[in-house]
Motif scaffolding. Sequence first.
Motif, PDB file in Angstrom:
ATOM      1  N   LEU A  76       0.816  -1.216   0.000  1.00  6.60           N
ATOM      2  CA  LEU A  76       0.000   0.000   0.000  1.00  6.60           C
ATOM      3  C   LEU A  76       0.851   1.267   0.000  1.00  6.60           C
ATOM      4  O   LEU A  76       0.535   2.228  -0.696  1.00  6.60           O
ATOM      5  CB  LEU A  76      -0.924  -0.010   1.217  1.00  6.60           C
ATOM      6  N   GLU A  77       1.961   1.271   0.720  1.00  3.48           N
ATOM      7  CA  GLU A  77       2.778   2.491   0.803  1.00  3.48           C
ATOM      8  C   GLU A  77       3.529   2.802  -0.485  1.00  3.48           C
ATOM      9  O   GLU A  77       3.988   3.920  -0.670  1.00  3.48           O
ATOM     10  CB  GLU A  77       3.761   2.420   1.979  1.00  3.48           C
ATOM     11  N   TYR A  78       3.636   1.829  -1.413  1.00  4.15           N
ATOM     12  CA  TYR A  78       4.346   2.064  -2.669  1.00  4.15           C
ATOM     13  C   TYR A  78       3.421   2.104  -3.884  1.00  4.15           C
ATOM     14  O   TYR A  78       3.904   2.272  -4.999  1.00  4.15           O
ATOM     15  CB  TYR A  78       5.397   0.969  -2.901  1.00  4.15           C
ATOM     16  N   GLN A  79       2.121   1.946  -3.695  1.00  7.67           N
ATOM     17  CA  GLN A  79       1.210   1.907  -4.835  1.00  7.67           C
ATOM     18  C   GLN A  79       1.191   3.223  -5.595  1.00  7.67           C
ATOM     19  O   GLN A  79       1.188   3.232  -6.827  1.00  7.67           O
ATOM     20  CB  GLN A  79      -0.206   1.550  -4.367  1.00  7.67           C
ATOM     21  N   ARG A  80       1.191   4.332  -4.899  1.00 11.51           N
ATOM     22  CA  ARG A  80       1.151   5.636  -5.577  1.00 11.51           C
ATOM     23  C   ARG A  80       2.415   5.859  -6.414  1.00 11.51           C
ATOM     24  O   ARG A  80       2.348   6.302  -7.556  1.00 11.51           O
ATOM     25  CB  ARG A  80       0.986   6.751  -4.552  1.00 11.51           C
ATOM     26  N   VAL A  81       3.574   5.528  -5.853  1.00 18.36           N
ATOM     27  CA  VAL A  81       4.838   5.700  -6.571  1.00 18.36           C
ATOM     28  C   VAL A  81       4.869   4.800  -7.804  1.00 18.36           C
ATOM     29  O   VAL A  81       5.267   5.229  -8.891  1.00 18.36           O
ATOM     30  CB  VAL A  81       6.025   5.392  -5.635  1.00 18.36           C
ATOM     31  N   CYS A  82       4.424   3.564  -7.641  1.00 19.86           N
ATOM     32  CA  CYS A  82       4.450   2.617  -8.763  1.00 19.86           C
ATOM     33  C   CYS A  82       3.490   3.058  -9.869  1.00 19.86           C
ATOM     34  O   CYS A  82       3.803   2.932 -11.051  1.00 19.86           O
ATOM     35  CB  CYS A  82       4.113   1.227  -8.256  1.00 19.86           C
ATOM     36  N   LYS A  83       2.334   3.573  -9.495  1.00 17.76           N
ATOM     37  CA  LYS A  83       1.397   4.070 -10.513  1.00 17.76           C
ATOM     38  C   LYS A  83       1.956   5.289 -11.231  1.00 17.76           C
ATOM     39  O   LYS A  83       1.770   5.439 -12.445  1.00 17.76           O
ATOM     40  CB  LYS A  83       0.051   4.414  -9.869  1.00 17.76           C
ATOM     41  N   MET A  84       2.649   6.158 -10.505  1.00 20.50           N
ATOM     42  CA  MET A  84       3.251   7.326 -11.146  1.00 20.50           C
ATOM     43  C   MET A  84       4.334   6.915 -12.142  1.00 20.50           C
ATOM     44  O   MET A  84       4.462   7.499 -13.211  1.00 20.50           O
ATOM     45  CB  MET A  84       3.832   8.281 -10.092  1.00 20.50           C
ATOM     46  N   ILE A  85       5.086   5.888 -11.820  1.00 21.35           N
ATOM     47  CA  ILE A  85       6.093   5.380 -12.752  1.00 21.35           C
ATOM     48  C   ILE A  85       5.427   4.765 -13.973  1.00 21.35           C
ATOM     49  O   ILE A  85       5.894   4.925 -15.097  1.00 21.35           O
ATOM     50  CB  ILE A  85       7.034   4.389 -12.038  1.00 21.35           C
ATOM     51  N   TYR A  86       4.298   4.083 -13.759  1.00 21.38           N
ATOM     52  CA  TYR A  86       3.545   3.523 -14.882  1.00 21.38           C
ATOM     53  C   TYR A  86       3.015   4.636 -15.782  1.00 21.38           C
ATOM     54  O   TYR A  86       3.103   4.553 -17.013  1.00 21.38           O
ATOM     55  CB  TYR A  86       2.406   2.658 -14.360  1.00 21.38           C
ATOM     56  N   TYR A  87       2.485   5.705 -15.182  1.00 19.72           N
ATOM     57  CA  TYR A  87       1.997   6.838 -15.976  1.00 19.72           C
ATOM     58  C   TYR A  87       3.156   7.509 -16.725  1.00 19.72           C
ATOM     59  O   TYR A  87       2.968   7.984 -17.847  1.00 19.72           O
ATOM     60  CB  TYR A  87       1.277   7.849 -15.099  1.00 19.72           C
TER      61      TYR A  87
END
Length: 153
Positions: free
Chosen positions: A26-37
């Motif tokens: 959960l703590e890395y989901q935002r970072v991982c999604k930003m890298i995907y974007y």
Amino acid sequence: MSVGRGHIWGYIKPCFYQDFSEEIPLEYQRVCKMIYYLWMFYVVTLFLNLLACLAFFTTNSSYRVDFGLSILWLILFAPCSLLCWYRPVYKAFKFTVFIGGLEPVSKRLSRSSPREFSPTRHSRLLLPQQPPLLPREPSRATTNARLGKAELG
């Protein structure tokens, strides 16, 4: 019909499976999604480069090399950036480090009896003993200053 993890339609399986809510902590989901974007933005930029080079090529045929290279870049660099850049980053966020080694988050969450981490029990593993600090030898300037001698250049 519910589409599961294994198949897209019938017998066709996806090349890559990613589910941020299931595989990424959960703590890395935002970072991982930003890298995907960011990776999607890169692919869209390569496609817009192709369109711009096509527009230049239709107005002036001397831009044929640019148009050919833009096709090559889109065909070559989009999949290579997925395989060599985005997928390793996603896999790095997918696996979490714990005392026993590497384990996917989904397996870690599905264990029936999770072991709680105890810092007192594992303190020897986490905090290695540091060697004692040895006294430093005083520098020549410090020794001369204590003795009242002026150091000559």
